[in-house]
Design an enzyme around this catalytic site. Structure first.
Site, mmCIF file in Angstrom:
data_model
loop_
_atom_site.group_PDB
_atom_site.id
_atom_site.type_symbol
_atom_site.label_atom_id
_atom_site.label_comp_id
_atom_site.label_asym_id
_atom_site.label_seq_id
_atom_site.Cartn_x
_atom_site.Cartn_y
_atom_site.Cartn_z
ATOM 1 N N ALA A 63 19.513 -23.669 -4.975
ATOM 2 C CA ALA A 63 20.217 -23.053 -5.593
ATOM 3 C C ALA A 63 20.412 -24.274 -6.401
ATOM 4 O O ALA A 63 20.540 -25.364 -6.649
ATOM 5 C CB ALA A 63 21.011 -22.771 -4.773
ATOM 6 N N GLY A 102 17.638 -24.473 -1.620
ATOM 7 C CA GLY A 102 17.259 -23.015 -1.610
ATOM 8 C C GLY A 102 15.546 -22.667 -2.109
ATOM 9 O O GLY A 102 14.998 -21.736 -1.660
ATOM 10 N N GLU A 105 14.305 -22.756 0.959
ATOM 11 C CA GLU A 105 13.840 -21.995 1.941
ATOM 12 C C GLU A 105 12.818 -20.589 1.195
ATOM 13 O O GLU A 105 12.947 -19.665 2.337
ATOM 14 C CB GLU A 105 16.069 -21.153 1.612
ATOM 15 C CG GLU A 105 16.330 -22.505 3.205
ATOM 16 C CD GLU A 105 18.049 -22.459 2.944
ATOM 17 O OE1 GLU A 105 18.266 -22.576 0.744
ATOM 18 O OE2 GLU A 105 18.565 -22.238 3.536
ATOM 19 N N GLU A 125 20.616 -29.805 2.164
ATOM 20 C CA GLU A 125 22.670 -29.716 1.765
ATOM 21 C C GLU A 125 23.596 -30.192 2.581
ATOM 22 O O GLU A 125 24.050 -30.181 1.814
ATOM 23 C CB GLU A 125 22.260 -28.135 2.137
ATOM 24 C CG GLU A 125 21.728 -27.352 1.333
ATOM 25 C CD GLU A 125 20.440 -26.983 1.544
ATOM 26 O OE1 GLU A 125 19.480 -27.502 2.035
ATOM 27 O OE2 GLU A 125 19.694 -25.886 1.031
#
Ligand code: 3H9
Length: 698
Positions: A63, A102, A105, A125
């Site tokens: 992200a 992300g 993910e 994270e």
């Protein structure tokens, strides 16, 4: 197609490529681009499968961290991943470099994952005070099992391609061109008529996981003491065992939202960007050429020298260590072998790797053997005369352009440079003990150090896995100068009424691994004593002397843990500090001797005097230009002195409390305790203009 996401069709397979330099972060436009691509592929009957890859240095760095804390923009990452997973056509992630956060993910939402040998995946994270917020806590346990997933999520470390394959994260490692390999893989599964294989459909067996969670909680409490994200990670992964995916994702979202707003995550994100910003050194242009470091040398094979040499060997750089005589050299080299043997014993290093690394370290007693080194780092006794002799010798033997670095922790680099005819090549590279473990490298810029030399040592820091920070010349540079101020306060507090264990408890509860007195015992008290004696001769000062108690302790033969006693007792050769009534008596005696009436000192006063002094000294350092930005000081204290990461470093912490509050407290302390606690001019200036330290960085 959308900016940042390329779409092409190759023999019935859609090739969707994220193209968002430098790390393919998944900002709103990229998420939209991927979503459009998946919709298009699903709608096109001619497309049988999709390969999703990244352009440039990696698949995706996750992200876009700069979006955190701002209003969320659609499409949300979690929903995009659900859409990918629900796609009608098989989607294959083709991973090179990192697929993290992300990025990882997204690949978990894909139906298959291939990678080349450079592929690495991870969920870092936790290092940003967060949890994986786009399905990582729910899909990774389903894919690779709860225990392995907890290992990845709670460490934040990256997993290499070979391990990823054996864990079942990767389906295949491609040798040769990754995209071609992934397209061939796609063609194969299409030919086999394979349907999308969805991670969400994998069942987890919740049996036998009780001990896994108990173990994870115990380890987490120790490793990440005081931080909330690790606990939330465990709670959220636990939901994957029993809750349907949608419920698990909802809990994950709720916990992510809470964490992203927390001071701890803001602090850790600040440190992430500070680490990268530190590489922008004022006066050193981005395109400054660096000197290739193919061969290194270290002068001195004591604790520091050995640690520094190990860093080079670990990075695959041959290193020569120089000692005065054969006996000292042999002792040093044997101790180096023992350090590596310890890693092998603990299981963190393979025996073959130990031999390969040791083979890169050679010893010498002749300066002439350093003639071809690209960098020489001096790590001899902290004495100006000795250092100058070493530098004069280096000036004679080293090749032109070689970097002549000193590991001094406080001495004047410019004076050291006068021993050479090439002050532009002289720089400080201050490592922290143990140098093979601690991540900080204070790179000290002398008045004449060239930009090339500075750029090279900053790059070297990265190569050997350190956090490099450029600092200016002053007594103690950034870290130790602040440490002196902090320790002085701690020792004044003892003279006035506190006891070492009271001070240490307050500092430990603030989040440091230990307080200043336990830390002194660990490091050894005798070296500091010698430095103080030396300083008193050369630098007379009118300031209140803070180390009378410390001096007396050393004079009683109490040198810390290594002698079984220092500020504390260490019975039976142990490492657990035990308060000692003898020390209490000694301190009381010194207070009497000094005519100080002891008084009860509260925890708040201890905390303020120690922590605000750090901030105040940091403000002086910034004001004098010894550090370029507040974030640099924060990095020094977090990576060199164990300042709690969840508080972001002393300057970030000051902003959290409010610069005005710190200034008012310092003013009061100044009135009560005199000159040493006078507020720094910069602190006053910021407080009066309502600004924060952070404002200085933007
Ligand atoms: C996340 O994914 C949350 C999700 O679970 C849920 C969301 C809902 N964003 O490190 P480098 C910048 S959280 C924005 O020197 P390298 C970096 O600041 C995210 N920017 O490169 C730097 O900028 P500049 C989890 C980012 O090749 C430039 O890129 N992901 C991001 O040595 C180069 O960085 C992470 O925590 C980002 N995500 O290493 C991954 N990442 O040039 C953190 C980097 O202006 N990143 N930048 O200073 C890394 O580990 C490394 O950057 C990586 C590349 C290994 C990817």
């Amino acid at each position: 197609m959308s900016a940042g996401v390329n779409f092409e069709i190759r023999s019935g397979v859609a090739l969707v490529c994220i193209d968002n330099p430098p790390v393919n972060a998944l900002g709103a436009a990229i998420r939209q681009g991927i979503l459009d691509a998946i919709d298009r592929a699903d709608a096109d009957a001619g497309i049988k499968a999709v390969v999703l890859c990244g352009r440039g240095r990696c698949f995706s760095g996750g992200a876009d961290i700069t979006e955190f804390g701002k209003p969320r923009k659609q499409p949300f990452l979690s929903e995009l991943i659900t859409r990918i997973e629900s796609a009608k056509k098989p989607i294959i992630a083709a991973i090179h470099g990192t697929a993290v956060g992300g990025g990882c993910e997204i690949s978990l939402g894909c139906h298959y994952r291939g990678g080349d040998r450079t592929a690495q995946y991870g969920l870092p994270e936790i290092k940003l005070g967060l949890l994986p917020g786009a399905g990582g806590t729910q899909r990774l346990p389903r894919l690779i099992g709860v225990e392995a997933a907890l290992g990845v999520i709670l460490s934040g470390d990256y997993v290499d391609a070979t391990s990823a394959l054996s864990q079942g994260f990767l389906d295949e490692i491609v040798d040769g061109d990754l995209v071609e390999g992934a397209l061939a893989f796609a063609a194969r599964i299409v030919a086999e008529g394979a349907a999308p294989r969805r991670t969400r459909d994998i069942e987890i067996d919740p049996a036998d996981t009780k001990s896994i969670f108990a173990d994870a909680r115990a380890k987490t409490a120790k490793r990440w003491r005081g931080l909330i994200a690790p606990e939330r990670c465990i709670d959220t992964v636990a939901a994957s065992l029993t809750a349907p995916l949608a419920d698990g994702l909802a809990l994950e979202r709720k916990n992510f939202d809470e964490l992203v707003q927390s001071v701890q995550s803001k602090a850790q994100r600040h440190l992430f960007f500070a680490e990268r910003q530190a590489h922008r050194v004022p006066g050193v242009a981005k395109e400054t050429p660096t000197i290739p470091i193919r061969k290194a040398a270290v002068i001195g094979c004591g604790t520091m020298g050995r640690g520094i040499a190990i860093n080079f060997a670990n990075a695959g750089i041959p290193v020569t260590v120089l000692e005065q005589d054969k006996a000292a050299l042999e002792k040093g080299l044997n101790a180096t072998r023992e350090t590596y043997a310890g890693s092998v014993k603990r299981g963190s290093l393979a025996a073959a790797d130990m031999e390969a690394r040791l083979a890169l370290i050679t010893g010498t007693t002749e300066y002439g053997a350093l003639a071809d080194a690209d960098i020489v780092i001096e790590a001899v006794f902290e004495d100006m005369t000795v250092k100058k002799q070493v530098f004069a010798a280096l000036d004679r033997v080293c090749k032109p352009g070689a970097i002549l670095a000193t590991n001094t922790s406080s001495l004047d680099i410019d004076e050291i440079a006068t021993a050479t005819k090439r002050p532009e090549s002289v720089v400080g590279t201050h490592f922290f003990s143990p140098a093979n473990v601690m991540r900080l490298m204070e790179n000290v810029r002398g008045a004449k150090t060239s930009p090339e030399v500075l750029a090279t040592v900053m790059q070297l820091s990265k190569t050997i896995g350190k956090v490099g920070v450029v600092v200016g010349v002053c007594d103690g540079f950034v870290g130790n100068r602040m440490l002196y101020a902090y320790r002085s306060q701690a020792e004044f507090l003892l003279e006035e009424g506190a006891l070492p264990w009271q001070v240490d408890k307050v500092i430990y509860e603030f989040g440091f691994p230990m307080g200043p007195f336990a830390m002194g015992d660990l490091a050894g008290l005798d070296v500091g004593y010698m430095v103080r004696q030396h300083r008193r001769k050369t630098k007379p000062t009118n300031d209140r002397y803070s180390s009378l108690i410390a001096d007396r302790i050393v004079e009683r033969g109490r040198h810390g843990q290594k002698t079984g006693k220092g500020w504390y007792l260490y019975p039976d050769g142990g490492r657990t500090p035990v308060p000692d009534p003898e020390i209490e008596k000694l301190i009381q005696g010194i207070s009497d001797e000094m005519g100080i009436r002891r008084r009860p000192i509260g925890d708040q006063e201890i905390l303020e005097r120690c922590m605000y002094t750090l901030i105040n000294e940091g403000a002086k350092i910034l004001g004098e230009g010894i550090a370029a930005r507040p974030g640099d000081i924060d990095l020094v204290w977090v990576h060199g002195y164990g300042y709690p990461i969840g508080r972001g470093g002393p300057m970030f912490h000051a902003d959290t409390i409010g610069v005005g509050t710190v200034f008012e407290a310092m003013k009061k302390l100044h009135e009560q305790h005199g000159e040493m606690l006078r507020p720094a001019p910069l602190l006053e200036e910021l407080a009066k203009s309502g600004k924060s330290f952070q404002d200085l960085s933007s």
